[in-house]
Design a protein around this motif. Structure first.
Motif, PDB file in Angstrom:
ATOM      1  N   PHE A  77       0.849  -1.205   0.040  1.00 17.90           N
ATOM      2  CA  PHE A  77       0.013   0.141   0.092  1.00 17.90           C
ATOM      3  C   PHE A  77       0.916   1.225   0.007  1.00 17.90           C
ATOM      4  N   ASP A  78       0.509   2.380  -0.734  1.00 18.69           N
ATOM      5  CA  ASP A  78       1.443   3.518  -0.874  1.00 18.69           C
ATOM      6  C   ASP A  78       0.261   4.477  -0.321  1.00 18.69           C
ATOM      7  N   PRO A  79       0.511   5.190   0.750  1.00 19.07           N
ATOM      8  CA  PRO A  79      -0.310   6.197   1.274  1.00 19.07           C
ATOM      9  C   PRO A  79      -0.314   7.502   0.395  1.00 19.07           C
ATOM     10  N   VAL A 188      -8.116   3.632  -0.292  1.00 17.00           N
ATOM     11  CA  VAL A 188      -8.208   2.500  -1.221  1.00 17.00           C
ATOM     12  C   VAL A 188      -7.433   2.670  -2.470  1.00 17.00           C
ATOM     13  N   MET A 189      -6.856   3.719  -3.089  1.00 16.99           N
ATOM     14  CA  MET A 189      -6.132   3.853  -4.186  1.00 16.99           C
ATOM     15  C   MET A 189      -4.801   3.220  -4.062  1.00 16.99           C
ATOM     16  N   GLY A 190      -4.115   3.593  -2.847  1.00 17.06           N
ATOM     17  CA  GLY A 190      -2.669   3.170  -2.489  1.00 17.06           C
ATOM     18  C   GLY A 190      -2.547   1.690  -2.769  1.00 17.06           C
ATOM     19  N   PHE A 191      -3.596   0.884  -3.018  1.00 16.86           N
ATOM     20  CA  PHE A 191      -3.450  -0.710  -3.166  1.00 16.86           C
ATOM     21  C   PHE A 191      -2.876  -0.756  -4.758  1.00 16.86           C
ATOM     22  N   PHE A 192      -3.184   0.138  -5.375  1.00 20.82           N
ATOM     23  CA  PHE A 192      -2.706   0.094  -6.891  1.00 20.82           C
ATOM     24  C   PHE A 192      -1.259   0.278  -7.233  1.00 20.82           C
ATOM     25  N   THR A 193      -0.648   0.493  -5.992  1.00 15.89           N
ATOM     26  CA  THR A 193       0.938   0.698  -6.141  1.00 15.89           C
ATOM     27  C   THR A 193       1.388  -1.100  -6.722  1.00 15.89           C
ATOM     28  N   ASP A 194       0.498  -2.062  -6.253  1.00 19.90           N
ATOM     29  CA  ASP A 194       0.792  -3.203  -6.865  1.00 19.90           C
ATOM     30  C   ASP A 194       0.586  -3.143  -8.426  1.00 19.90           C
TER      31      ASP A 194
ATOM     32  N   THR B   2       2.687  -1.694   3.721  1.00 19.71           N
ATOM     33  CA  THR B   2       1.797  -2.366   3.605  1.00 19.71           C
ATOM     34  C   THR B   2       0.381  -1.776   4.512  1.00 19.71           C
ATOM     35  N   ALA B   3      -0.664  -2.588   3.994  1.00 16.64           N
ATOM     36  CA  ALA B   3      -1.951  -2.159   4.692  1.00 16.64           C
ATOM     37  C   ALA B   3      -2.463  -3.356   5.593  1.00 16.64           C
ATOM     38  N   THR B   4      -2.863  -3.205   6.713  1.00 19.75           N
ATOM     39  CA  THR B   4      -3.350  -4.398   7.687  1.00 19.75           C
ATOM     40  C   THR B   4      -4.964  -4.365   6.972  1.00 19.75           C
ATOM     41  N   LEU B   5      -5.183  -5.805   6.800  1.00 20.82           N
ATOM     42  CA  LEU B   5      -6.620  -5.887   6.249  1.00 20.82           C
ATOM     43  C   LEU B   5      -7.525  -6.463   7.166  1.00 20.82           C
ATOM     44  N   ASP B   6      -6.916  -7.403   8.341  1.00 22.87           N
ATOM     45  CA  ASP B   6      -7.496  -7.961   9.227  1.00 22.87           C
ATOM     46  C   ASP B   6      -7.763  -7.387  10.543  1.00 22.87           C
ATOM     47  N   ARG B   7      -8.849  -6.671  10.799  1.00 23.00           N
ATOM     48  CA  ARG B   7      -8.923  -5.777  12.094  1.00 23.00           C
ATOM     49  C   ARG B   7      -9.514  -6.576  13.241  1.00 23.00           C
TER      50      ARG B   7
END
Lengths: 520, 517
Positions: A77-79, A188-194, B2-7
């Motif tokens: 994820f890219d903030p 949401v959009m930061g996931f498109f860094t992948d 990374t982003a954590t998805l499981d809260r």
């Protein structure tokens, strides 16, 4: 043992207990094996049908436990992500006030990159009276409005039409009645860094869930799907689009020819095509938009029918098991999701078994009813407990009752798919005039017919058997099936005594400029 | 990044609120006391009206006979039997102080039941609001199953009492894990082990539950659990060795059939509806698919099975299920009265289920539950089809018609105890197989039957054959007499108990009061 106050997002919070998942599968397996091998067989046709239904249940249970076994954990994820975004708000006759609230919220979204908001107006091609009002609204709010003049492809056609007229790297789709939170894009959009991330889906939250019985039940059903199921699917690389509150990579969608217009569930099938091409997906279990549930029985029925038909078409026309490019996890996940809608046939078989016994005395297996109880009751209880636990106690009896009572809807959809027929509903959603619930009893005639059949069968059975344990057990089964159909029938029946004339939609006050009122 | 998805689950605050609601300073203490008094009055009234005065039953006769002996001999007799000694020691003391008749002995069980009421309320309160816990208490006090054993001179209400005390302490262990709770639980564990062997299944269920939740409990739960296990084993070891030294009850174990699924379901049917006739009971248990509906209805938004509720679920089903499995794998001992520790938990769960329904529905169904419970007790008390009633008093009164030249033959032999308690006739009483009561009970030997029967009948005019508790040879005994002698009368004072009169001799004088042929 009871805790009535729940966080309204608690459906996103449960971490599954694997011991219960293992126990559920073990009990289901033992039950199926016992039913199949341990008891003497009765009528061979009934036995075969029973085993088929039990195997279906077993597969669904194993599939469910596998899906919810673990949630998706971490993704890149890219903030600071700032790719250009086109926001599509699909409109097809929704009231202007509702579209206005959604559009304003979309305009208010925070994002470091370029954002353009567009109204995708299908009102003209759908023959809606207020299609010009949407254009006026677009002028009022200074956003683009694409009004289609050539019909085709329904919502998918509408999106594809807009895709051809915009150029953002990414597309975010909201239904007209789904109000995004201010932080939607930055979350949401930061996931498109992948670079292989094809789309990101977020929950479809119903802000009007407390409006009436239908919205409440529709929401309860959603909690299971947008809680543990989608999180599990995301872990398995199988999270699919749900039509709204989603972000798409334009190049990925264009690579598969745009949103699929051949299927009534365009989002489901397009997801499959994207996964087939190796695009990834992620489900973000965070409520970032709040929408409206179908608020009357007809709209609920139509929504369910649309999902059912679309899913069944995937099985029969695009069978995921034979699609190249999908991993086995993805194939099985798509098949599990789609095959859930075959449960109508399974449910009707289960419901007819006591009727058949009462009418003819024939049974699929020959055993003491108490022995059957000893294997069935623990299996059933742990099954429901796992359901309740994995949904973080957000699932409800009425949600189950609606699901189990949708057998005729699912059979109708199955017939429509197999016969290639279009289905029209011969009832309308007009209000009864005094604010009450309209009469949709025509939609539950099959359930009413089942009850009538049950009563007749009970008379026949009592005349033949007398007051035997078998009669008692089958009467109890009949009662269970009738009781299950009661909430569905009540929801379809007219009402003259509404509790409230106006139901306030609990929108986020800090995120939406003005509250939305919905007239029932 | 990374982003954590499981809260993580965010339920701590909610649990704390629920816990606070349950443990809120008690309001309406007067109401609680009043309902307890009413419940106690209900128990006493039912006992006086319907149960205390009933005929002595076989097992009660056993209790009386055993507690007629000195403490030392009593321990020896119990060690040769299939029970543990605490109840009998208490009963002997009770009888020495208050009187040795059956009524006095039964009152001890009634006292145990009355003492159980506040403990039951505390257990119910762990998962129910005050109002619903009081309702559960009222249902408990009218429960046909509980009332039956509250008026029987056996150890079952003592077992109920110690189980409830154990559950109160155990729930405190699970809730806070304080030392006092552990001490209380350990103490009740030791006492319970000496009340009935089935109590070990209660402890097993508690131990398994503790292990399952130990990670979420404060302190060294597993270590403390191990300590309790060691304590119980150490406390029970002397009796176990004494029991082994006295033959491990090898000659006194009742012949019980391997339990079936019907027996399993009957346990729960009897917990809720009491002892009903076979047709009624069959109808009730055949409606089991309604449990599916109950399970479906229990799926409610916000409804969770918390730790206390989970324990009660375990307490209601695991001991019975374990006993069922052990009865299949080791030796059959599956009797519903042994399972009495599971009854309160089941009742609380039923009330908890009702309490969670909509307000109107829950009230209606609660009323129905109470009505069904009272009806069950009424039918149990008044029906002649009650399957566990043994009317040896009536049998003895019938046999008292026999004259000095007649003979009363009781089979199975051990049923002579309740019969003798009431019998005051002129005819001699014997058993078949013949039993020298200075020795252990006789075994049946089919080839010996004719000789034994012949030795009994010789010189007598009529034989009053009292048949009950079939040990596998009752039909042989009956066929022997029926094939050789004229049957002149037949009575069935209660279910499974028959008095048959056979003319075995032909003297000119007809016995006084002889029934018509």
């Amino acid at each position: 043992m009871t805790a009535p106050q729940l966080d309204r997002f608690s459906f996103l919070q449960e971490i599954p207990n694997r011991a219960f998942l293992v126990g559920n599968v073990a009990f289901a397996l033992v039950y199926t094996l016992v039913i199949t091998f341990a008891f003497p067989h009765g009528n061979p046709v009934l036995f075969g049908v029973l085993i088929a239904t039990e195997v279906f249940h077993l597969v669904q249970i194993v599939g469910y436990c596998w899906t919810v076994w673990r949630r998706d954990a971490e993704r890149a994820f890219d903030p600071a992500f700032a790719g250009s975004v086109d926001v599509f708000i699909t409109v097809c006759g929704e009231p202007v006030d509702i579209v206005r609230a959604t559009t304003r919220a979309a305009l208010a979204m925070d994002y470091p990159g370029r954002v353009r908001v567009h109204l995708l107006n299908d009102g003209l091609v759908a023959g809606k009276d207020d299609w010009r009002d949407i254009e006026a609204l677009a002028d009022e709010l200074d956003v683009t409005c694409f009004t289609r003049v050539t019909p085709g492809g329904a919502k998918a056609g509408n999106i594809n039409h807009a895709l051809g007229r915009t150029d953002g790297e990414y597309v975010v789709v909201f239904d007209a009645d789904h109000v995004p939170h201010r932080d939607f894009l930055v979350t949401v959009m930061g996931f498109f860094t992948d670079e292989r991330m094809g789309f990101v889906q977020t929950p479809q939250y119903y802000a009007n869930q407390h409006a009436n019985r239908i919205t409440r039940t529709a929401w309860d059903q959603q909690t299971l799907f947008f809680g543990p199921i989608m999180s599990g699917k995301s872990r398995l690389g199988s999270a699919f689009m749900c039509g709204t509150n989603m972000a798409l990579r334009r190049s990925a969608v264009l690579e598969v020819g745009g949103m699929c217009e051949e299927n009534i569930a365009e989002d489901f099938l397009t997801s499959l095509f994207l996964h087939e091409r190796g695009w990834r997906s992620v489900y973000l279990p965070q409520v970032l938009a709040e929408g409206l549930a179908p608020d009357d029985f007809l709209n609920y029925y139509k929504q369910q029918f649309r999902w059912t038909r679309g899913s069944l078409e995937v099985i029969f026309k695009y069978n995921p098991l034979v699609r190249r490019g999908l991993s086995w996890s993805q194939r099985l996940q798509y098949l599990l999701s789609a095959s859930y809608y075959l449960s109508g046939a399974v449910i009707v078989v289960s419901a007819l078994l006591p009727v058949v016994f009462l009418l003819t005395g024939a049974t699929p297996i020959v055993t003491s009813t108490m022995t059957l109880a000893l294997v069935f009751v623990p299996y059933m209880w742990i099954n429901l407990y796992v359901l309740q636990r994995t949904s973080n106690s957000c699932y409800s009896w009425s949600a189950i009752a609606f699901s189990l009572s949708a057998w005729w809807l699912q059979l109708s959809a199955l017939y429509a798919v197999l016969a290639g027929k279009k289905t029209a509903f011969a009832v309308t959603s007009k209000d009864v005039g005094d604010g009450g619930r309209p009469n949709f009893l025509r939609l539950v005639v099959p359930q009413l017919a089942y009850i009538a059949l049950g009563v007749v069968a009970l008379g026949v059975g009592a005349a033949r058997e007398g007051f035997s344990p078998s009669l008692m057990a089958n009467l109890a089964w009949l009662s269970v099936h009738v009781a299950i159909s009661v909430p569905f029938i009540v929801a379809a029946s007219p009402s003259r005594a509404p509790r409230r004339e106006l139901v306030e939609v609990p929108a986020e006050p800090t995120l939406v400029d003005e509250p939305v009122g919905v007239l029932r | 990044m990374t982003a954590t998805l499981d809260r993580p689950a965010v339920t701590v605050g909610r649990h704390a609120r629920v816990e606070a609601a349950r443990t809120r300073p008690r309001r309406g203490r007067g109401l609680v006391v009043a309902v307890h008094l009413v419940s106690a009055a209900v128990v006493v009234a039912w006992s006086q009206l319907a149960f205390l005065g009933r005929s002595l039953r076989l097992d009660e006769a056993q209790s009386l006979w055993q507690t007629n002996h000195t403490y030392g001999r009593l321990l020896e007799l119990i060690a040769q039997d299939v029970h543990v000694p605490l109840y009998h020691v208490v009963l002997r003391t009770w009888r020495l102080v208050l009187g040795d008749d059956i009524g006095t002995a039964r009152v001890l069980s009634l006292v145990f039941l009355l003492a159980s009421l506040p403990l039951f309320y505390l257990v119910a309160r762990s998962v129910l609001t005050q109002r619903w816990a009081l309702f559960a208490l009222v249902v408990f006090s009218t429960s046909p199953f509980v009332l039956w054993y509250g008026n029987e001179a056996r150890m079952y209400t003592m077992l109920l009492l110690v189980t409830l005390a154990s559950q109160v302490a155990f729930l405190a262990v699970v809730r806070r894990g304080r030392t006092a709770a552990w001490v209380g639980w350990a103490a009740t564990a030791v006492v319970g082990a000496y009340v009935h062997y089935f109590f070990f299944f209660v402890l097993l269920a508690q131990g398994l539950f503790l292990l399952a939740v130990s990670r979420r409990l404060p302190g060294r739960t597993v270590l403390k659990l191990t300590g309790v296990v060691v304590l119980v084993v150490a406390a029970f070891l002397p009796w176990f060795l004494y029991f082994r030294a006295n033959g491990s009850a090898s000659g006194t174990r009742p012949q019980l059939p391997t339990p079936s699924s019907v027996d399993f379901s009957n346990v729960y049917s009897q917990f809720l509806f009491g002892f009903q006739s076979d047709p009624v009971n069959t109808t009730l248990v055949s409606a089991w698919p309604l449990l599916v509906l109950g399970a479906l209805l229990s799926v409610r938004v916000g409804s969770r099975l918390d730790r206390n509720g989970a324990y009660l679920l375990v307490a209601a089903f695991v001991p019975v299920l374990t006993a069922f499995v052990v009865s299949h794998l080791v030796t059959p001992f599956f009797l519903s009265r042994y399972m009495v520790p599971a009854a309160p938990a089941l009742l609380v769960l039923v009330v908890a289920f009702l309490a969670g329904l909509g307000p109107r529905v829950s009230k209606v169904l609660a009323g129905a539950l109470l009505a069904v419970t009272v009806a069950g007790t009424t039918v149990q008390a008044t029906s002649s089809d009650n399957p566990v009633e043994e009317d040896y008093r009536a049998a003895a009164e019938l046999a008292e018609q026999a004259g000095p030249r007649d003979l009363v033959v009781v089979s199975s032999p051990f049923t002579i105890y309740p019969f003798e308690y009431y019998y005051d006739g002129a005819a001699r009483v014997s058993t078949l197989p013949v039993w020298n009561r200075q020795q252990s009970a006789p075994t049946y030997d089919a080839p010996e039957l004719p000789a034994e029967a012949q030795s009994l009948t010789d010189g007598h005019q009529y034989v009053y054959l009292v048949l009950s508790y079939d040990q596998g040879y009752q039909d042989d005994v009956y066929q022997y007499f029926a094939s050789r002698y004229e049957q002149t009368a037949a009575y069935a004072p209660s279910d499974g108990l028959q008095v048959l009169v056979f003319r075995v001799g032909y003297a000119e004088v007809v016995p006084l009061g002889s029934p018509p042929a």
